[in-house]
Motif scaffolding. Sequence first.
Motif, PDB file in Angstrom:
ATOM      1  N   LEU A 161       3.722   1.403   2.629  1.00  7.38           N
ATOM      2  CA  LEU A 161       4.013   2.250   3.774  1.00  7.38           C
ATOM      3  C   LEU A 161       5.147   3.213   3.449  1.00  7.38           C
ATOM      4  CD1 LEU A 161       3.916  -0.380   6.656  1.00  7.38           C
ATOM      5  CD2 LEU A 161       2.116   1.205   5.965  1.00  7.38           C
ATOM      6  N   SER A 201      -0.537   4.640   4.203  1.00  8.61           N
ATOM      7  CA  SER A 201      -1.025   4.064   2.957  1.00  8.61           C
ATOM      8  C   SER A 201      -1.422   2.606   3.175  1.00  8.61           C
ATOM      9  CB  SER A 201       0.058   4.148   1.883  1.00  8.61           C
ATOM     10  OG  SER A 201      -0.321   3.415   0.734  1.00  8.61           O
ATOM     11  N   SER A 202      -2.494   2.191   2.535  1.00 12.34           N
ATOM     12  CA  SER A 202      -2.985   0.825   2.708  1.00 12.34           C
ATOM     13  C   SER A 202      -2.042  -0.217   2.118  1.00 12.34           C
ATOM     14  CB  SER A 202      -4.363   0.673   2.058  1.00 12.34           C
ATOM     15  OG  SER A 202      -5.304   1.500   2.700  1.00 12.34           O
ATOM     16  N   TYR A 216      -3.778  -2.369   6.846  1.00  9.63           N
ATOM     17  CA  TYR A 216      -2.626  -2.119   5.981  1.00  9.63           C
ATOM     18  C   TYR A 216      -2.049  -3.453   5.520  1.00  9.63           C
ATOM     19  CZ  TYR A 216      -2.921   2.434   8.312  1.00  9.63           C
ATOM     20  OH  TYR A 216      -3.363   3.625   8.821  1.00  9.63           O
TER      21      TYR A 216
END
Length: 257
Positions: free
Chosen positions: A114, A110-111, A140
């Motif tokens: 996390l 996920s950007s 990220y």
Amino acid sequence: MIDTHSHILPYCDDGAGNWRQAEQMARQAAAQGVKIIVATPHHRKGIFLNRPSHIQSLVTRLNKQLSDAKIPIHICTGQEYHMTSMIMADLASGEIQSVERTKYILVELSSRNLPKLVLPYLRVLKSRGLIPIIVHPERYEPVIENLSLLSGWLREGAFFQLTAGSLTGQFGPAVQRTAYTIAEYNLAHLLASDAHDTSQRSNRLGQAYEMLEKEFGRELSDRLKNNASLLLQNQPLLIGVPKRLYRAKWYEFSFIK
């Protein structure tokens, strides 16, 4: 030259919207000297579900189209697996597609947030004989703020793949700084286009390699190119000697050799 990560397949994710655009993306890549493209449609990211059988059917069709059009590009199978709690079920059902049936898989996080179980998930993959390549870590937000996260993932056997557009500034200065820092301290193992189209998310692989060579010398760019070839041969990747991290945030980085 090999592009190890491109969303070139139509009708599967937010990449090429049709077969004509996929052909245009291949032409654009060929003009930069790319000979092989690994197609990496998203899997488990939002609504995108791309299982190996579906990926293979699209790759087969696109390779025929490129051959008929006399475009000197070969497409290989791959997948950008978005790490979720479904990982155990996906491993059991064979839904995770490695790069061209090698032991290497491309993993996306996920950007912004996390997964708490990144390290355990990496250990699971390793226990199954798979080697995770974490894509675009420089994009990220938690990594931008705390680059020491990479140390833990590296210890679990993960490799890191930078996106060409990050180096060229496509995603903004913070991402660009992070990408250059990762490259400078020998924490980058592969470079890929992550191309989605021919305009906004176009293939900038050639430009990025030139920038790396100008900034850090030919040894680094050659190593990343060689790793792309080694990956498709299912061989161990070349690893530069990383410098040791003292502090976590990019703006107060201090390393020792």
